[in-house]
Scaffold this motif. Structure first.
Motif, PDB file in Angstrom:
ATOM      1  N   PRO A   1       0.815  -1.226   0.000  1.00  0.00           N
ATOM      2  CA  PRO A   1       0.000   0.000   0.000  1.00  0.00           C
ATOM      3  C   PRO A   1       0.843   1.267   0.000  1.00  0.00           C
ATOM      4  N   PHE A   2       2.070   1.181  -0.441  1.00  0.00           N
ATOM      5  CA  PHE A   2       2.980   2.317  -0.477  1.00  0.00           C
ATOM      6  C   PHE A   2       3.919   2.157  -1.656  1.00  0.00           C
ATOM      7  N   ALA A   3       4.630   3.222  -1.994  1.00  0.00           N
ATOM      8  CA  ALA A   3       5.561   3.180  -3.129  1.00  0.00           C
ATOM      9  C   ALA A   3       6.936   2.688  -2.683  1.00  0.00           C
ATOM     10  N   VAL A   4       7.629   2.049  -3.609  1.00  0.00           N
ATOM     11  CA  VAL A   4       9.000   1.566  -3.398  1.00  0.00           C
ATOM     12  C   VAL A   4       9.864   2.107  -4.535  1.00  0.00           C
ATOM     13  N   PRO A   5      11.032   2.646  -4.253  1.00  0.00           N
ATOM     14  CA  PRO A   5      11.890   3.160  -5.341  1.00  0.00           C
ATOM     15  C   PRO A   5      12.278   2.047  -6.312  1.00  0.00           C
ATOM     16  N   ARG A   6      12.614   2.448  -7.532  1.00  0.00           N
ATOM     17  CA  ARG A   6      13.112   1.526  -8.543  1.00  0.00           C
ATOM     18  C   ARG A   6      14.519   1.942  -8.955  1.00  0.00           C
ATOM     19  N   SER A   7      15.374   0.942  -9.115  1.00  0.00           N
ATOM     20  CA  SER A   7      16.723   1.218  -9.614  1.00  0.00           C
ATOM     21  C   SER A   7      16.657   1.498 -11.104  1.00  0.00           C
ATOM     22  N   LEU A   8      17.337   2.553 -11.534  1.00  0.00           N
ATOM     23  CA  LEU A   8      17.320   2.930 -12.945  1.00  0.00           C
ATOM     24  C   LEU A   8      18.646   2.678 -13.646  1.00  0.00           C
ATOM     25  N   GLY A   9      19.732   2.647 -12.898  1.00  0.00           N
ATOM     26  CA  GLY A   9      21.039   2.403 -13.499  1.00  0.00           C
ATOM     27  C   GLY A   9      22.154   2.845 -12.577  1.00  0.00           C
ATOM     28  N   MET A  10      23.367   2.483 -12.938  1.00  0.00           N
ATOM     29  CA  MET A  10      24.530   2.879 -12.153  1.00  0.00           C
ATOM     30  C   MET A  10      25.725   3.079 -13.077  1.00  0.00           C
ATOM     31  N   THR A  11      26.714   3.801 -12.581  1.00  0.00           N
ATOM     32  CA  THR A  11      27.932   4.047 -13.339  1.00  0.00           C
ATOM     33  C   THR A  11      29.078   4.253 -12.374  1.00  0.00           C
ATOM     34  N   ARG A  12      30.284   4.122 -12.884  1.00  0.00           N
ATOM     35  CA  ARG A  12      31.456   4.300 -12.042  1.00  0.00           C
ATOM     36  C   ARG A  12      31.593   5.756 -11.615  1.00  0.00           C
ATOM     37  N   ALA A  13      32.092   5.951 -10.397  1.00  0.00           N
ATOM     38  CA  ALA A  13      32.384   7.284  -9.875  1.00  0.00           C
ATOM     39  C   ALA A  13      33.647   7.170  -9.043  1.00  0.00           C
ATOM     40  N   GLY A  14      34.783   7.388  -9.674  1.00  0.00           N
ATOM     41  CA  GLY A  14      36.051   7.169  -8.977  1.00  0.00           C
ATOM     42  C   GLY A  14      36.222   5.705  -8.660  1.00  0.00           C
ATOM     43  N   ASP A  15      36.480   5.396  -7.388  1.00  0.00           N
ATOM     44  CA  ASP A  15      36.633   4.006  -6.970  1.00  0.00           C
ATOM     45  C   ASP A  15      35.327   3.406  -6.467  1.00  0.00           C
ATOM     46  N   THR A  16      34.251   4.133  -6.581  1.00  0.00           N
ATOM     47  CA  THR A  16      32.955   3.590  -6.188  1.00  0.00           C
ATOM     48  C   THR A  16      32.002   3.728  -7.368  1.00  0.00           C
ATOM     49  N   ARG A  17      30.701   3.948  -7.109  1.00  0.00           N
ATOM     50  CA  ARG A  17      29.752   4.053  -8.207  1.00  0.00           C
ATOM     51  C   ARG A  17      28.637   5.020  -7.836  1.00  0.00           C
ATOM     52  N   ALA A  18      27.971   5.516  -8.817  1.00  0.00           N
ATOM     53  CA  ALA A  18      26.788   6.350  -8.633  1.00  0.00           C
ATOM     54  C   ALA A  18      25.578   5.518  -9.028  1.00  0.00           C
ATOM     55  N   VAL A  19      24.536   5.579  -8.230  1.00  0.00           N
ATOM     56  CA  VAL A  19      23.328   4.809  -8.481  1.00  0.00           C
ATOM     57  C   VAL A  19      22.147   5.767  -8.631  1.00  0.00           C
ATOM     58  N   ALA A  20      21.369   5.576  -9.680  1.00  0.00           N
ATOM     59  CA  ALA A  20      20.187   6.393  -9.933  1.00  0.00           C
ATOM     60  C   ALA A  20      18.937   5.576  -9.653  1.00  0.00           C
ATOM     61  N   THR A  21      18.011   6.139  -8.894  1.00  0.00           N
ATOM     62  CA  THR A  21      16.745   5.495  -8.596  1.00  0.00           C
ATOM     63  C   THR A  21      15.620   6.519  -8.717  1.00  0.00           C
ATOM     64  N   THR A  22      14.396   6.036  -8.787  1.00  0.00           N
ATOM     65  CA  THR A  22      13.271   6.960  -8.763  1.00  0.00           C
ATOM     66  C   THR A  22      13.231   7.661  -7.413  1.00  0.00           C
ATOM     67  N   PHE A  23      12.842   8.919  -7.430  1.00  0.00           N
ATOM     68  CA  PHE A  23      12.789   9.705  -6.203  1.00  0.00           C
ATOM     69  C   PHE A  23      11.373   9.715  -5.655  1.00  0.00           C
ATOM     70  N   LEU A  24      11.241   9.395  -4.367  1.00  0.00           N
ATOM     71  CA  LEU A  24       9.941   9.416  -3.704  1.00  0.00           C
ATOM     72  C   LEU A  24       9.876  10.620  -2.781  1.00  0.00           C
TER      73      LEU A  24
END
Length: 408
Positions: free
Chosen positions: A79-102
């Motif tokens: 009965p509530f919203a859950v974010p969805r993963s949209l993609g990721m990419t490298r960011a230095g030695d880690t990564r950036a993750v994009a998801t839907t914003f609630l």
């Protein structure tokens, strides 16, 4: 800040091919663990985040796994919203993750009242999560923990706290009594959120509109999802659980109540172990002070296990409310294996070595000049956000670690 925001926007366009952003702004709700920005698209808003610590990176990975396990069919039952993963990419030695914003408001658990309109929605949220089919975890490759597994895990926490020599005997005896009460650990594992708290809930119109941080999604003890309610007080806990019992159809359970209160008490042990593991005398002293106050509370009680309230009404919640959130860093190899034993309490700090503080994204003028939609992750985020550490291994749990059932 403008440079950082543009850097994050560029990372988002790299993570989500074809993304068209018409505006970007810093995420005001970001904490010290992430750098984040919100992008407005013609259809929606997305959030891109880059972890600043290794623990944050681990949580981010586990959350992505949990969101992926929630198929469209499973989401339709919530009965509530859950974010969805949209993609990721490298960011230095880690990564950036994009998801839907609630979007949604936040609240403090201590501000809840037993007659609040939100109480019913909280019960509905808990019941819906626990009613998810076990196949969600099985098909999503998530942790499946039995009641026996759960008992072993908390036994290990208590044993480590006792081994630190800072745990008062009164508290140790209390916790051992709980562990030895076999009737408390005879429960049916259900789908659980695993890291549920007021911080993971979004509110609109006095209802839970969204739930964040799915890093702990698994099959486990439903009591772990309600332990945070003790922060609001016994009357709020009773109000939520009364409605939860009706919605879930399982009835009120004294055992679930006792386990949830026990988990809440163990947050002090977690804080103590964090101080011991990081050799932080100030944290240790803080935890010892809370344990001393817990001893004072327990000395006033003579209730057998299971107890309605292990440390006495609002005083228990006031005491546990003083426990700071542990923000430590997990090893790279712990990204998923450690979740098997740590999700109940978020992420355990048993075997974590602290990393030095690092700058977040140090995107300079080059990233700012690149603008939204230009360049790759390596072009726009040359900063080194995290630093890998050696693999840390936990010792296996043997059957001998399981406490014997009390015969009293």
């Amino acid at each position: 800040m403008a440079t950082l925001t543009l850097t994050l926007a560029a990372l988002a366009t790299s993570a989500v091919p074809g993304l068209v952003a018409v505006a970007v702004r810093p995420h005001e709700g970001s904490d010290d663990d992430y750098s984040a920005a919100i992008l407005t698209t013609p259809d929606d808003e997305i959030i891109v985040s880059v972890p600043r610590t290794q623990q944050a990176e681990t949580i981010q990975s586990a959350s992505a796994l949990g969101m992926a396990a929630l198929t469209d069919g499973a989401r339709a039952e919530l009965p509530f919203a859950v974010p969805r993963s949209l993609g990721m990419t490298r960011a230095g030695d880690t990564r950036a993750v994009a998801t839907t914003f609630l979007s949604g408001a936040r609240f403090d658990a201590s501000d809840l009242a037993a007659d609040a309109i939100l109480i019913d929605s909280l019960a509905e949220t808990l019941a819906a999560i626990h009613a998810l089919p076990r196949s969600v975890a099985q098909q999503g490759g998530l942790v499946e923990r039995t009641a026996r597994d759960q008992r072993l895990l908390v036994t290990r926490v208590v044993d480590r706290a006792q081994a630190s020599r800072y745990l008062p005997e009164t508290v140790h005896a209390r916790w051992t009594e709980v562990l030895e009460a076999a009737e408390l650990w005879d429960f049916e594992p259900l789908m659980v959120h695993g890291t549920l708290s007021a911080d993971s809930l979004l509110i609109e119109d006095d209802r839970v509109s969204g739930v964040l941080d799915w890093s702990g999604l698994s099959i486990g003890d439903p009591a772990s999802d309600v332990a945070w309610l003790w922060e609001a007080g016994e009357d709020v806990f009773d109000a939520v659980m009364g409605r939860y019992a009706k919605r879930s159809g399982i009835g009120e359970s004294a055992a679930l109540r006792s386990r949830s209160a026990f988990y809440h008490e163990l947050e002090i042990a977690k804080w103590l172990l964090h101080g011991v593991d990081t050799h932080d005398a100030q944290v240790i002293d803080d935890a010892v002070g809370m344990l001393d106050r817990l001893v004072d509370r327990l000395s006033l009680l003579a209730e057998p296990v299971p107890s309605r309230n292990p440390i006495g009404e609002a005083a228990a919640m006031e005491l546990l409310g003083q426990t700071p959130e542990v923000a430590d860093r997990l090893s790279e190899t712990a990204a998923f294996e450690a979740l098997d034993e740590d999700r109940m309490f978020g992420f355990d700090t048993d075997f974590i070595e602290p990393l030095p503080e690092e700058d977040a994204v140090r995107g300079g003028d080059e990233a700012a000049a690149s603008g939204v939609g230009k360049g790759s992750a390596s072009d726009t985020a040359d900063a080194q956000l995290t630093e890998p550490i050696d693999d840390l291994l936990t010792e296996p749990i043997s059957d001998d670690d399981l406490p014997r059932d009390s015969r009293r």
